[in-house]
Motif scaffolding. Structure first.
Motif, PDB file in Angstrom:
ATOM      1  N   TYR A   1      -8.307 -50.972   2.618  1.00 17.98           N
ATOM      2  CA  TYR A   1      -7.417 -50.806   1.780  1.00 17.98           C
ATOM      3  C   TYR A   1      -5.859 -50.861   1.901  1.00 17.98           C
ATOM      4  O   TYR A   1      -5.260 -49.635   2.439  1.00 17.98           O
ATOM      5  N   ALA A   2      -5.646 -52.004   2.087  1.00 16.87           N
ATOM      6  CA  ALA A   2      -4.517 -52.466   2.167  1.00 16.87           C
ATOM      7  C   ALA A   2      -3.144 -52.290   2.058  1.00 16.87           C
ATOM      8  O   ALA A   2      -2.146 -51.081   3.255  1.00 16.87           O
TER       9      ALA A   2
ATOM     10  N   PHE B   1       3.223 -56.728  -5.911  1.00 11.91           N
ATOM     11  CA  PHE B   1       2.239 -55.819  -5.674  1.00 11.91           C
ATOM     12  C   PHE B   1       0.798 -56.494  -4.436  1.00 11.91           C
ATOM     13  O   PHE B   1       0.188 -57.366  -4.811  1.00 11.91           O
ATOM     14  N   PRO B   2       1.101 -55.938  -3.567  1.00 16.60           N
ATOM     15  CA  PRO B   2      -0.344 -55.886  -2.600  1.00 16.60           C
ATOM     16  C   PRO B   2      -1.357 -55.297  -3.391  1.00 16.60           C
ATOM     17  O   PRO B   2      -1.038 -54.544  -4.145  1.00 16.60           O
ATOM     18  N   PRO B   3      -2.506 -56.398  -2.947  1.00 17.70           N
ATOM     19  CA  PRO B   3      -3.810 -55.021  -2.908  1.00 17.70           C
ATOM     20  C   PRO B   3      -4.284 -54.110  -2.156  1.00 17.70           C
ATOM     21  O   PRO B   3      -3.693 -53.734  -1.515  1.00 17.70           O
ATOM     22  N   THR B   4      -4.556 -53.490  -3.545  1.00 16.52           N
ATOM     23  CA  THR B   4      -5.429 -52.460  -3.288  1.00 16.52           C
ATOM     24  C   THR B   4      -6.695 -52.606  -2.104  1.00 16.52           C
ATOM     25  O   THR B   4      -6.304 -52.007  -0.750  1.00 16.52           O
ATOM     26  N   TYR B   5      -7.494 -53.672  -2.369  1.00 18.10           N
ATOM     27  CA  TYR B   5      -8.787 -54.215  -1.591  1.00 18.10           C
ATOM     28  C   TYR B   5      -8.029 -55.335  -1.361  1.00 18.10           C
ATOM     29  O   TYR B   5      -8.003 -55.663  -1.279  1.00 18.10           O
ATOM     30  N   TYR B   6      -8.968 -55.028   0.301  1.00 20.20           N
ATOM     31  CA  TYR B   6      -8.603 -56.321   0.860  1.00 20.20           C
ATOM     32  C   TYR B   6      -9.857 -56.514   1.511  1.00 20.20           C
ATOM     33  O   TYR B   6     -10.492 -55.895   2.526  1.00 20.20           O
ATOM     34  N   LYS B   7     -10.878 -58.178   1.752  1.00 17.98           N
ATOM     35  CA  LYS B   7     -11.800 -58.465   2.543  1.00 17.98           C
ATOM     36  C   LYS B   7     -12.774 -57.619   1.413  1.00 17.98           C
ATOM     37  O   LYS B   7     -12.550 -56.551   0.140  1.00 17.98           O
ATOM     38  N   ASN B   8     -13.981 -57.585   1.746  1.00 15.67           N
ATOM     39  CA  ASN B   8     -15.474 -57.079   1.405  1.00 15.67           C
ATOM     40  C   ASN B   8     -16.140 -56.194   1.899  1.00 15.67           C
ATOM     41  O   ASN B   8     -17.071 -56.054   2.663  1.00 15.67           O
TER      42      ASN B   8
ATOM     43  N   ALA C   1      -9.301 -55.882  -8.546  1.00 18.30           N
ATOM     44  CA  ALA C   1      -8.408 -55.075  -8.822  1.00 18.30           C
ATOM     45  C   ALA C   1      -7.717 -54.258  -8.476  1.00 18.30           C
ATOM     46  O   ALA C   1      -7.433 -54.252  -7.681  1.00 18.30           O
ATOM     47  N   VAL C   2      -6.590 -53.193  -8.766  1.00 18.47           N
ATOM     48  CA  VAL C   2      -5.709 -52.494  -7.918  1.00 18.47           C
ATOM     49  C   VAL C   2      -6.212 -50.689  -8.333  1.00 18.47           C
ATOM     50  O   VAL C   2      -5.615 -50.957  -9.835  1.00 18.47           O
ATOM     51  N   MET C   3      -5.492 -49.787  -7.632  1.00 20.90           N
ATOM     52  CA  MET C   3      -5.413 -48.727  -8.173  1.00 20.90           C
ATOM     53  C   MET C   3      -3.456 -48.650  -8.801  1.00 20.90           C
ATOM     54  O   MET C   3      -3.066 -48.856  -7.261  1.00 20.90           O
ATOM     55  N   THR C   4      -2.917 -49.113  -9.494  1.00 17.34           N
ATOM     56  CA  THR C   4      -1.930 -48.675 -10.744  1.00 17.34           C
ATOM     57  C   THR C   4      -0.797 -47.787  -9.057  1.00 17.34           C
ATOM     58  O   THR C   4       0.218 -49.065  -8.663  1.00 17.34           O
TER      59      THR C   4
ATOM     60  N   GLU D   1      -9.320 -44.772  -4.262  1.00 20.19           N
ATOM     61  CA  GLU D   1      -9.816 -45.784  -4.670  1.00 20.19           C
ATOM     62  C   GLU D   1     -11.531 -46.693  -3.721  1.00 20.19           C
ATOM     63  O   GLU D   1     -11.743 -47.820  -4.379  1.00 20.19           O
ATOM     64  N   ASP D   2     -12.090 -45.023  -3.293  1.00 22.65           N
ATOM     65  CA  ASP D   2     -13.243 -45.089  -3.130  1.00 22.65           C
ATOM     66  C   ASP D   2     -14.668 -44.197  -3.250  1.00 22.65           C
ATOM     67  O   ASP D   2     -15.063 -44.289  -3.463  1.00 22.65           O
ATOM     68  N   VAL D   3     -13.462 -43.971  -5.182  1.00 19.57           N
ATOM     69  CA  VAL D   3     -14.457 -43.307  -5.821  1.00 19.57           C
ATOM     70  C   VAL D   3     -13.929 -44.001  -7.309  1.00 19.57           C
ATOM     71  O   VAL D   3     -12.982 -44.452  -7.663  1.00 19.57           O
ATOM     72  N   SER D   4     -15.150 -44.236  -7.772  1.00 15.08           N
ATOM     73  CA  SER D   4     -15.137 -44.950  -9.400  1.00 15.08           C
ATOM     74  C   SER D   4     -14.854 -44.049 -10.371  1.00 15.08           C
ATOM     75  O   SER D   4     -14.540 -42.890 -10.163  1.00 15.08           O
TER      76      SER D   4
END
Length: 549
Positions: free
Chosen positions: A207-208, A258-265, A277-280, A387-390
């Motif tokens: 969660y970068a 904007f850096p990413p919300t998500y990095y790697k898998n 996607a990013v959490m705005t 970011e970890d809950v839909s």
């Protein structure tokens, strides 16, 4: 009619008792008076729908501290409605997939009648001890015969505030320094100086925006409070900041800088719905981290990077003042119809104004405030945005959280001046955060265990676990409300929660655990979200300043 008059009188008293800003802790706390004040306040429902101004927001609620009112519908021919509350002896809780019976405070059933099926439970609320209960509302004819059962709800009638609680076991500043040093010395922090890349054995780096920004902000605090570690701390902070800058979108992209919300898998980053996607609102973490770093280094590039992200936010804002809750980073198009809660971007714009005299984001802030007031607060749907809950397919009020309500209350109270309406909104957001998410005590289960280390605050409906960041959200909002109004009860509540941060902290090494629940698993593993620990450190430092350590 009486309940409307009562609510009106409370609003009038509230307006008349507002104070000038307060910057020191109360000299003393009279808990007998404060407990009596709290007891009376718990009889006032939180934004009840029967006033026709607010919705019935509590469809998914599972506990109440303030007397609730439910949106049960009227029955044709009914002359009155009987409310009956009795103990629910079947209540259980799960610990590591095993269910255990909860031991209620037992009581005889209580009842009252009212003219409508959506009256608050205030007439009998103080007669019900903390217990899991069943409410039944029945429509009655002129002879008090039951026509129909119009509604039933099972919920926890929760403990209210009743101080004093355990005091802090070490000075707030000392606890904060121990906390920041624990992070500073973590094995997972060495990677920044060694390679400038995150060590993905610490999976939360995925969660970068959130986590790597917390690296920067923590190390800035270390440089301020621990001079002997300053050089290493600044090197670490700059390496993490440079990684975020390199990871960010190009200057001509729709979501420039904007850096990413998500990095790697890893963890939630690998879910299909999160790909690209990013959490705005997550980039606000980066704005604050870069400004923190600029404040100590005076390097213009960090200031400029924060400024450029904020300018992108200004471009992304919708005409009505809203932002999407989640968007595709390459196109800036929303992934769904959900709207973001705007406490963080409002706070960032306020920081630009108050700390750097930058006025170009005032229009953005004004429009964001209007949307929050006219939509989010009016609907009282303070939805979660994790970011970890839909965030897909959520019904209104399905995932309420203190993490949007309390921080916006904090923001409103942190402005240099507030209107009476803003303070009333802040008060109600804090009442929601206490009512739905705060635990002052916890019922025992059949093992003789209280599963939560109280006072504590659970995070959201979708994750009913006490989290230190949630404790910080609510205590921070309460402290801001105290500063704005002088309400000593707000301070006492905040103090009780913050004091427990020092108790939950591992005294041997300063570790600030992210969750405050009892686990039956045997494990030596530490679980720490850096952003949560940073919140605890910041709240401890704020309390240290208030009490004049």
């Amino acid at each position: 009619m009486k309940r409307h008059i009562f609510t009106l009188l409370c609003a009038v008293v509230f307006t008349l008792t507002s104070h000038a800003r307060v910057n020191t802790a109360p000299k003393e706390l009279n808990y007998a008076l404060l407990n009596e004040q709290a007891k009376k306040e718990y009889l006032q429902p939180v934004r009840p729908g029967y006033d026709k101004k607010n919705p019935y927001w509590n469809e998914f609620s599972f506990k109440f501290m303030y007397a609730p009112a439910f949106g049960f519908e009227s029955v044709k021919g009914a002359k009155s409605y009987r409310y009956t509350i009795k103990e629910n002896p079947e209540a259980t809780e799960k610990i590591q997939k095993k269910s255990y019976k909860i031991i209620n405070n037992t009581f005889a059933p209580v009842s009252f009648t009212a003219e409508t099926p959506n009256n608050s439970l205030a007439p009998v609320w103080d007669k019900i001890p903390a217990a899991n209960v069943i409410l039944t509302v029945e429509a009655l004819d002129a002879k008090n015969n039951v026509i129909k059962t119009v509604g039933e709800r099972k919920f926890l009638r929760d403990f209210g505030f009743h101080g004093p609680y355990n005091n802090a076991i070490r000075p707030y500043k000392e606890a904060a320094i121990k906390g920041m040093l624990f992070i500073h010395n973590m094995e997972e922090m060495k990677c920044w100086i060694d390679s400038g890349l995150p060590n993905m054995k610490y999976e939360h780096y995925t969660y970068a925006n959130k986590i790597i920004s917390s690296v920067v902000s923590n190390e800035v605090l270390v440089s301020k409070y621990i001079p002997s570690e300053s050089e290493k701390a600044i090197k670490t902070a700059e390496a993490a900041a440079e990684f975020l800058i390199k990871l960010s979108q190009p200057s001509n992209a729709p979501m420039a800088y904007f850096p990413p919300t998500y990095y790697k898998n890893l963890i939630a980053s690998k879910r299909a719905e999160n790909q690209g996607a990013v959490m705005t609102m997550d980039a606000v973490y980066v704005i604050n981290a870069m400004l923190d770093l600029f404040d100590v280094t005076k390097k213009q590039k960090y200031y400029d990077f924060a400024l450029n992200i904020t300018r992108t936010y200004k471009k992304l804002q919708n005409k009505d003042g809203s932002f999407p809750i989640k968007a595709y980073i390459e196109t800036a198009q929303p992934t769904n119809n959900g709207k973001a809660m705007l406490h963080s971007i409002c706070r960032a714009a306020l920081r630009w104004l108050q700390d750097y005299q930058v006025t170009e984001f005032e229009d953005m802030r004004t429009k964001a405030e209007k949307w929050m007031h006219d939509v989010a607060i009016r609907n009282f749907d303070m939805t979660g945005q994790f970011e970890d809950v839909s965030v897909n397919g959520l019904k209104p009020y399905e995932n309420l959280t203190n993490c949007t309500a309390a921080p916006y209350a904090n923001y409103l109270c942190s402005k240099q001046t507030q209107t009476a309406e803003e303070l009333e909104d802040a008060r109600d957001l804090l009442r929601l955060s206490e009512d739905q998410f705060t635990y002052w005590n916890f019922l025992y289960n059949e093992l003789g265990i209280r599963r939560f280390n109280t006072p504590c605050v659970i995070e959201q409906y979708k994750y009913r676990t006490p989290v230190d960041a949630s404790a910080c959200n609510v205590s921070g909002g309460l402290l801001a409300y105290y500063r704005a109004t002088g309400d000593k009860l707000a301070f006492a509540k905040a103090k009780a929660i913050i004091d427990n941060i020092t108790i939950q902290q591992v005294q041997k090494n300063g570790y600030l655990p992210t969750t405050w629940s009892v686990s039956m698993n045997r494990t030596n593993e530490l679980s720490i979200w850096l952003n949560c620990a940073e919140s605890a450190i910041s709240r401890l430092l704020e309390m240290s300043e208030l009490v004049g350590e």
